[in-house]
Design an enzyme around this catalytic site. Structure first.
Site, PDB file in Angstrom:
ATOM      1  N   CYS A   1      -4.550  -1.440  -1.962  1.00  0.00           N
ATOM      2  CA  CYS A   1      -4.732  -0.174  -2.244  1.00  0.00           C
ATOM      3  C   CYS A   1      -5.741   0.061  -3.144  1.00  0.00           C
ATOM      4  CB  CYS A   1      -3.296   0.699  -2.474  1.00  0.00           C
ATOM      5  SG  CYS A   1      -3.484   2.218  -3.000  1.00  0.00           S
TER       6      CYS A   1
ATOM      7  N   GLU B   1      -2.312   8.985   8.192  1.00  0.00           N
ATOM      8  CA  GLU B   1      -1.097   8.557   8.056  1.00  0.00           C
ATOM      9  C   GLU B   1      -0.289   9.359   9.418  1.00  0.00           C
ATOM     10  OE1 GLU B   1       1.131   6.537   6.584  1.00  0.00           O
ATOM     11  OE2 GLU B   1      -0.519   5.552   5.232  1.00  0.00           O
TER      12      GLU B   1
ATOM     13  N   CYS C   1     -11.147   3.150  -0.411  1.00  0.00           N
ATOM     14  CA  CYS C   1      -9.720   3.465   0.093  1.00  0.00           C
ATOM     15  C   CYS C   1      -9.459   2.536   1.384  1.00  0.00           C
ATOM     16  CB  CYS C   1      -9.411   4.859   0.316  1.00  0.00           C
ATOM     17  SG  CYS C   1      -7.838   5.107   1.205  1.00  0.00           S
TER      18      CYS C   1
ATOM     19  N   TYR D   1      -0.683   7.917  -2.821  1.00  0.00           N
ATOM     20  CA  TYR D   1      -0.873   7.784  -4.054  1.00  0.00           C
ATOM     21  C   TYR D   1      -2.187   8.766  -4.926  1.00  0.00           C
ATOM     22  CZ  TYR D   1       2.449   3.615  -4.121  1.00  0.00           C
ATOM     23  OH  TYR D   1       3.187   2.879  -4.066  1.00  0.00           O
ATOM     24  N   GLY D   2      -3.075   9.212  -3.917  1.00  0.00           N
ATOM     25  CA  GLY D   2      -4.089   9.649  -4.627  1.00  0.00           C
ATOM     26  C   GLY D   2      -3.887  10.972  -5.322  1.00  0.00           C
TER      27      GLY D   2
ATOM     28  N   HIS E   1      -7.444   2.995   3.940  1.00  0.00           N
ATOM     29  CA  HIS E   1      -7.279   3.889   5.179  1.00  0.00           C
ATOM     30  C   HIS E   1      -8.661   4.140   5.532  1.00  0.00           C
ATOM     31  CE1 HIS E   1      -3.571   4.609   3.041  1.00  0.00           C
ATOM     32  NE2 HIS E   1      -3.209   5.267   4.311  1.00  0.00           N
TER      33      HIS E   1
ATOM     34  N   ASP F   1       0.761  -1.090  -0.045  1.00  0.00           N
ATOM     35  CA  ASP F   1      -0.005  -0.021   0.014  1.00  0.00           C
ATOM     36  C   ASP F   1       0.964   1.109   0.101  1.00  0.00           C
ATOM     37  OD1 ASP F   1      -2.358   1.463   0.267  1.00  0.00           O
ATOM     38  OD2 ASP F   1      -1.750   1.612   2.444  1.00  0.00           O
ATOM     39  N   SER F   2       0.232   2.336  -0.212  1.00  0.00           N
ATOM     40  CA  SER F   2       1.295   3.637  -0.193  1.00  0.00           C
ATOM     41  C   SER F   2       1.441   3.970   1.280  1.00  0.00           C
ATOM     42  CB  SER F   2       0.353   4.782  -0.593  1.00  0.00           C
ATOM     43  OG  SER F   2      -0.838   4.963   0.223  1.00  0.00           O
TER      44      SER F   2
END
Length: 255
Positions: free
Chosen positions: A70, A149, A179, A39-40, A181, A7-8
């Protein structure tokens, strides 16, 4: 042989947490591309290049299966990775969102994702194919990932952002969290959208794809210690992940 995920950053840990519960005898290798985070806001070309680099690293670890944990990377890089790699590749893309609604289809669904995921239109097309009469309301939420994050899951500004992004679609029948997250802030999302909105995170369908792929591989698990790698700032990754992963990640290696 292990199962690899990337994932990022931290979001893919929401996928790994469920995998550990369902497949306790498997070994997992997790890569957080924190240097490329988020990444978004990246172009498809950059996302594909970073995804290929992530996959190359994990292949060197002798993995038997790759999970793109992701949505943004799944949208842009899944096909390229499938074509390039000699092992099965599992994405976060929903195979059948209709199975969430066995009795009646929703009138409308809010699709929450990063700017790149929403702009691609890929998940909108999948939902429309499966639920042709459902209205899709795409909502780009670019600041959610940076706050998550940083571990700011309870910061007042995050609540204000959620109000800003989501209040126009409050009361929608369902919301699909595109997502990995976003499940970490699902209580905030639920509060803004209202108690009658069904929150769907899509991870369950990806887990089902992993189970099927493992059965087809027909390999015996060889339990070893799970390993964690990042491309930048391992200490911060370790500290923030402890808030929600359920257990402290003891060691994170820097690539």
């Amino acid at each position: 042989m292990a199962i690899g995920l990337f994932d990022s950053g931290l979001g893919g840990l929401t996928v790994l947490k469920k995998l550990l519960q369902l497949f306790p005898n498997e070994t997992f290798i997790y890569l957080g591309d924190t240097e490329g985070l988020p990444y978004g806001n990246k172009s498809p070309e950059v996302i594909i290049a970073r995804s290929l680099k992530n996959a190359e690293f994990l292949l060197q670890k002798k993995i038997k299966l790759l999970i793109i944990a992701c949505f943004t990377a799944s949208v842009h890089a899944h096909q390229k990775l499938q074509e390039s790699l000699p092992i099965p590749v599992i994405s976060m893309l929903p195979d059948n969102i209709g199975e969430f609604f066995p009795t009646s289809h929703p009138k409308n669904i809010a699709l929450l994702g990063t700017a790149s995921t929403i702009q691609s239109g890929a998940i909108q097309k999948l939902i429309k194919l499966q639920l042709p009469s459902t209205q899709i309301l795409p909502i780009s939420c670019p600041l959610f990932v940076p706050f998550i994050e940083e571990g700011l899951l309870h910061h007042p500004a995050l609540h204000q952002m959620a109000e800003h992004y989501l209040s126009p679609v409050a009361g929608v029948d369902a919301a699909f969290l595109a997502c990995t997250h976003y499940p970490l802030i699902s209580p905030i999302i639920q509060k803004v959208l209202g108690p009658n909105t069904e929150i769907l995170d899509g991870v369950s369908q990806s887990i089902a794809k992993v189970k099927k792929a493992l059965s087809l591989l027909n390999t015996s698990p060889s339990p070893q210690e799970n390993r964690f790698y990042v491309t930048a700032d391992p200490l911060r990754f370790q500290q923030v992940s402890s808030q929600f992963f359920g257990s402290t990640i003891k060691h994170v290696e820097l690539l």
